[in-house]
Design an enzyme around this catalytic site. Structure first.
Site, PDB file in Angstrom:
ATOM      1  N   ARG A   5      23.589  24.174  -7.233  1.00 41.29           N
ATOM      2  CA  ARG A   5      24.222  24.253  -5.915  1.00 41.29           C
ATOM      3  C   ARG A   5      25.311  25.317  -5.927  1.00 41.29           C
ATOM      4  NH1 ARG A   5      25.394  21.459  -1.597  1.00 41.29           N
ATOM      5  NH2 ARG A   5      26.277  23.524  -1.275  1.00 41.29           N
ATOM      6  N   ARG A  60      16.832  40.069  -0.115  1.00 38.45           N
ATOM      7  CA  ARG A  60      15.677  40.989  -0.046  1.00 38.45           C
ATOM      8  C   ARG A  60      16.185  42.429  -0.032  1.00 38.45           C
ATOM      9  NH1 ARG A  60      13.617  37.106   3.443  1.00 38.45           N
ATOM     10  NH2 ARG A  60      14.153  38.340   5.274  1.00 38.45           N
ATOM     11  N   CYS A  71      16.087  29.762   5.248  1.00 41.02           N
ATOM     12  CA  CYS A  71      17.449  29.614   5.778  1.00 41.02           C
ATOM     13  C   CYS A  71      17.437  28.548   6.879  1.00 41.02           C
ATOM     14  CB  CYS A  71      17.937  30.925   6.382  1.00 41.02           C
ATOM     15  SG  CYS A  71      17.928  32.282   5.220  1.00 41.02           S
ATOM     16  N   GLU A  74      23.253  24.388   8.929  1.00 37.49           N
ATOM     17  CA  GLU A  74      23.886  23.208   8.341  1.00 37.49           C
ATOM     18  C   GLU A  74      24.194  22.189   9.446  1.00 37.49           C
ATOM     19  OE1 GLU A  74      24.642  22.687   4.994  1.00 37.49           O
ATOM     20  OE2 GLU A  74      25.232  20.707   5.690  1.00 37.49           O
ATOM     21  N   ARG A  86      25.835  27.770   2.319  1.00 37.75           N
ATOM     22  CA  ARG A  86      25.547  26.890   1.183  1.00 37.75           C
ATOM     23  C   ARG A  86      24.181  27.272   0.614  1.00 37.75           C
ATOM     24  NH1 ARG A  86      28.525  23.784   4.840  1.00 37.75           N
ATOM     25  NH2 ARG A  86      29.880  22.182   3.968  1.00 37.75           N
ATOM     26  N   TYR A 103      31.221  27.346  -6.523  1.00 42.73           N
ATOM     27  CA  TYR A 103      31.859  27.293  -5.196  1.00 42.73           C
ATOM     28  C   TYR A 103      32.912  28.387  -5.138  1.00 42.73           C
ATOM     29  CZ  TYR A 103      29.214  23.149  -4.454  1.00 42.73           C
ATOM     30  OH  TYR A 103      28.153  22.304  -4.291  1.00 42.73           O
ATOM     31  N   ARG A 111      34.156  21.100  -3.227  1.00 44.06           N
ATOM     32  CA  ARG A 111      33.891  20.364  -4.474  1.00 44.06           C
ATOM     33  C   ARG A 111      35.053  20.514  -5.456  1.00 44.06           C
ATOM     34  NH1 ARG A 111      28.826  18.460  -5.539  1.00 44.06           N
ATOM     35  NH2 ARG A 111      30.029  17.243  -7.016  1.00 44.06           N
TER      36      ARG A 111
END
Ligand SMILES: Nc1ncnc2c1ncn2[C@@H]1O[C@H](COP(=O)(O)OP(=O)(O)OP(=O)(O)O)[C@@H](O)[C@H]1O
Ligand SMILES: Nc1ccn([C@H]2C[C@H](O)[C@@H](COP(=O)(O)O)O2)c(=O)n1
Length: 330
Positions: A5, A60, A71, A74, A86, A103, A111
């Site tokens: 993540r 890309r 994609c 959120e 994210r 992060y 986090r």
């Protein structure tokens, strides 16, 4: 296979989205020592305020064309971090590979628990340490360690074994044998839940005598130091910033007038239908303040670098918010 993540905050321009997406992916690859041929797929999400470019397009554009990418938008949760990308990167690897989640910029706030942050809270009895420490730990997703509960658990064991408070050798022997565990807001003594038993006035009265014994402190501090090494923690007590976690990144000293502390404790105990007198509680608090501050080993004192918060005229929420803002902006 493993999933890594990450997240980064950005601005809503094509240049910023490209730059920040590439920085994030480069850091995930660099820290986790992975190559694009190890990657199975990459999923991105962006908050609703990001629509100037697709994060996948940035990769890309940067030469990564053979990895399947998607994609998404959120979830739009109220008051959540703005302008944030994210990512989750799926990789082929050995089962035992340790992965590090990344992060960056303000997304670190998502986090804080991964950053091994140590928060030390000290202060006199009834200042609100355990109440705010618990709330703060919940808000930050850190582990909460109540060191007073450990001294209280030992005191409870001394009481049920009818050991005289003067018999230091027996108390130290007991301290080295018992198993104290703090799990999900519960205090376990040799596997038995003693969370409420250790909070009675009779235990409060005895505990500062037990916590004065240097050998007992040595055993407890060793255990507390071990617990503090397991990720991000909020720990409260009397000697946390000075002895247990002198290296803590955030140190707070909570205080309040003895009268207000006694009134809070009185309200707490009477609401639980425990019959107590305000004057007895005030005297106990004054006696414990004296014992805690005047003992020879690790007395209660403010560390030079602790931030003092006088909670006399503050609500619990105000104290927690003040501490949270200091940590989040630090
Ligand atoms: N700012 C506050 N305003 C009102 N009540 C508070 C505040 N902070 C804590 N309290 C209440 O005061 C009581 C004592 O708080 P708490 O047990 O957290 O203190 P403590 O510093 O951990 O004490 P001890 O060291 O004796 O364990 C609790 O009933 C708690 O709900
Ligand atoms: N790190 C600590 C924690 C607690 N104590 C002592 C001080 C108190 O008299 C007693 C119980 O603590 P409380 O639950 O009231 O916070 O234990 C200590 O000496 N060092």
């Amino acid at each position: 296979m493993k999933a890594i993540r990450g997240a980064i905050t950005t601005e809503n321009t094509k240049e910023a989205i490209f730059h920040d997406t590439i920085s994030l992916i480069d850091e995930i690859f660099r820290i986790n020592k992975i190559k694009s041929s190890d990657v199975i797929s990459i999923f991105f999400t962006a908050t609703k305020d990001i629509d100037a470019a697709y994060p996948a397009e940035a990769l890309r554009h940067n030469g990564i064309s053979n990895i399947p990418m998607m994609c998404f938008q959120e979830m739009n949760v109220k008051k959540s971090l703005e302008k944030c990308i994210r990512v989750v990167v799926f990789i082929n690897c050995e089962d035992d590979k340790e992965v590090k989640h990344i992060y960056m910029k303000n997304a670190k706030l998502l986090r804080l628990d991964l950053l091994n942050i140590k928060v030390a809270i000290d202060g006199p009895a009834g200042a609100g340490k355990s109440t705010v420490a618990k709330e703060l730990a919940k808000k930050l997703n850190f582990t909460y360690i109540d060191t007073g509960a450990m001294y209280r658990a030992l005191t409870y064991k001394v009481a049920i074994e009818n050991i005289n408070l003067e018999d230091k050798n027996k108390i130290v022997e007991l301290a080295s044998k018992i198993d104290i565990d703090l799990k999900n807001d519960k205090v376990l003594l040799d596997g038995m839940d003693v969370t409420s038993e250790i909070r009675t006035p009779s235990i409060s009265e005895k505990v500062s005598y037990i916590s004065m014994i240097p050998e007992v402190r040595e055993i407890m501090v060793k255990l507390q130091k071990r617990l503090s090494d397991k990720g991000s923690v909020v720990m409260d007590g009397r000697d946390i910033a000075t002895v247990v976690m002198p290296d803590a990144q955030f140190k707070f000293f909570l205080t309040a007038s003895p009268e207000i502390r006694a009134m809070r404790r009185y309200n707490e105990l009477t609401s639980k239908k425990i019959p107590v007198k305000y004057d007895d509680i005030l005297n106990d608090i004054k006696k414990r303040d004296k014992n805690d501050t005047e003992r020879d080993v690790a007395p209660l004192k403010k560390a030079d670098d602790s931030i003092v918060i006088d909670t006399t005229n503050m609500s619990i929420d105000e104290v927690v918010s003040k501490m949270y803002n200091i940590i989040a902006n630090g």
